[in-house]
Motif scaffolding. Sequence first.
Motif, PDB file in Angstrom:
ATOM      1  N   ALA A 109      18.119  -5.982  24.701  1.00 42.85           N
ATOM      2  CA  ALA A 109      17.900  -7.124  25.594  1.00 42.85           C
ATOM      3  C   ALA A 109      18.561  -6.894  26.942  1.00 42.85           C
ATOM      4  N   ASP A 110      19.741  -6.269  26.931  1.00 43.39           N
ATOM      5  CA  ASP A 110      20.431  -5.967  28.191  1.00 43.39           C
ATOM      6  C   ASP A 110      19.642  -4.967  29.033  1.00 43.39           C
ATOM      7  N   LEU A 111      19.016  -3.982  28.380  1.00 46.73           N
ATOM      8  CA  LEU A 111      18.211  -3.011  29.127  1.00 46.73           C
ATOM      9  C   LEU A 111      17.021  -3.687  29.795  1.00 46.73           C
ATOM     10  N   VAL A 112      16.402  -4.625  29.076  1.00 42.72           N
ATOM     11  CA  VAL A 112      15.302  -5.396  29.672  1.00 42.72           C
ATOM     12  C   VAL A 112      15.797  -6.167  30.889  1.00 42.72           C
ATOM     13  N   ARG A 113      16.951  -6.805  30.742  1.00 40.86           N
ATOM     14  CA  ARG A 113      17.505  -7.596  31.854  1.00 40.86           C
ATOM     15  C   ARG A 113      17.827  -6.711  33.061  1.00 40.86           C
ATOM     16  N   ILE A 114      18.400  -5.549  32.826  1.00 43.52           N
ATOM     17  CA  ILE A 114      18.755  -4.652  33.930  1.00 43.52           C
ATOM     18  C   ILE A 114      17.527  -4.309  34.764  1.00 43.52           C
TER      19      ILE A 114
END
Length: 461
Positions: free
Chosen positions: A332-337
Amino acid sequence: MTTPQDDLLPATRRALLHHIAVAQTEGRAPSLVAAVVRGGETVWNGARTSVDGHGPDENVQYRIGSITKTFTAVLVLRLRDDGVLDLCDPLEKHLPGTGAGEATIAELLAHTGGLAAESPAPWWERTPGSLRPELSDVLGEQPFRHPVGRRHHYSNPGYTLLGALVEELRGAPWEEVLRREVLEPLGLHRTSGRPQAPHAGGWAVHPWADVMMPEPAQDLGRMAPAGQLWSTTADLARFAAFLAQGDDRVLSAESVREMRTPAAPPEAAELAAGGAYGLGMQILHRDGHMLVGHSGSLPGFLAGLVIGVEDDVAAVVLSNCTSGPPALTVAADLVRIVAEAEPRIPEPWRPMIEVDSSVLELVGQWYWGTQAFGLRLTAGGDVTLEPLSGVGRRARFRANGDGTWTGLDGYYAGELLRAVRRPGRSVSHLDLGSFVFTRQPYDEGAPVPGGVDPEGWRGIQ
């Protein structure tokens, strides 16, 4: 291979690499691999440390645990789309004699069937599937923990039943059906029920010392539809693109959208975290964005697949440790980045090629009682209805081709919207599930239920 305009910016790529490096180090994972998808194509791969003596990459297999459930759900939706079953059918109709047949297929998909979370002892993830050769061995003497349909309770045996349903109705083993109907059409050639070289070994990392020991990799037997599969970031990236866009060779865009739609009320902890469950997919709400996907774990492995549908970004994270980096959160963090660093550039606006004048006259302002709403016609012939100020019910409606529309979401999902015309064909009002929307607040010229006070609007006497 991506074209130059699809590549991520150097700063974004470094931010992604930094994030998985921190996750691998702080999570003490023997290895961690990740991929990011944008526009249906893989635009970034990353990896940290080594896998059994060689560098990990997008083609190294890891066990993906419960992400397997999403594959099983796709097979069940295919049965529905083929007209073989209805999701509201009780399991007993198609797979009699299980002892859990009162649960519907939809309830099993959404984990609201009331079944136990796990099979009876011994611990199924760490023991051979040969110990549970029959469905009765998976369900036990008392398969239910809750009344059917009353609450969301995650159930591995529930997906074992769905796998058995697929076998019964397709007349072939679950994995054979999966390969024929999903893996081969989507080109997922490195996804399999048993590990194929090169693959990672599963490890347990000591919680208080930097030492490891290997974990067993059991064949789950009957429980395979709940967690058996091995896959790669390359294959799961393609699977994520399919779950975002659909593929008519497997499931339509409408059917995968249905999988991503909340179907089960979340438990209190999930509600606090902004989570819910669809049909074989987890649903997360983070920072105003809806993310969908699934986590996975088996002894020695952690996995996460997350799709930001609105941002057109997906991410996959796999690692080979029993506990460590929270794979779903990292994904999810990679998507947000990516979504924050390189926001999606929308398609250019284009006018409609043609428009029905009888539909065009409906757009604009309408009133539900005294609340103002706006009806807008979209390029595809659908309409949206939303309040012009404050809060209120808003929804999208799909054209039925006969001058009516069916609600797609929100309070009006499934409800019929139609324009009611006078004998001279002028529009009297809109009827939405019996609610009357008029051009003026309580329009005297429209049949407002309860009537309109003949003295009309007035101030305080």
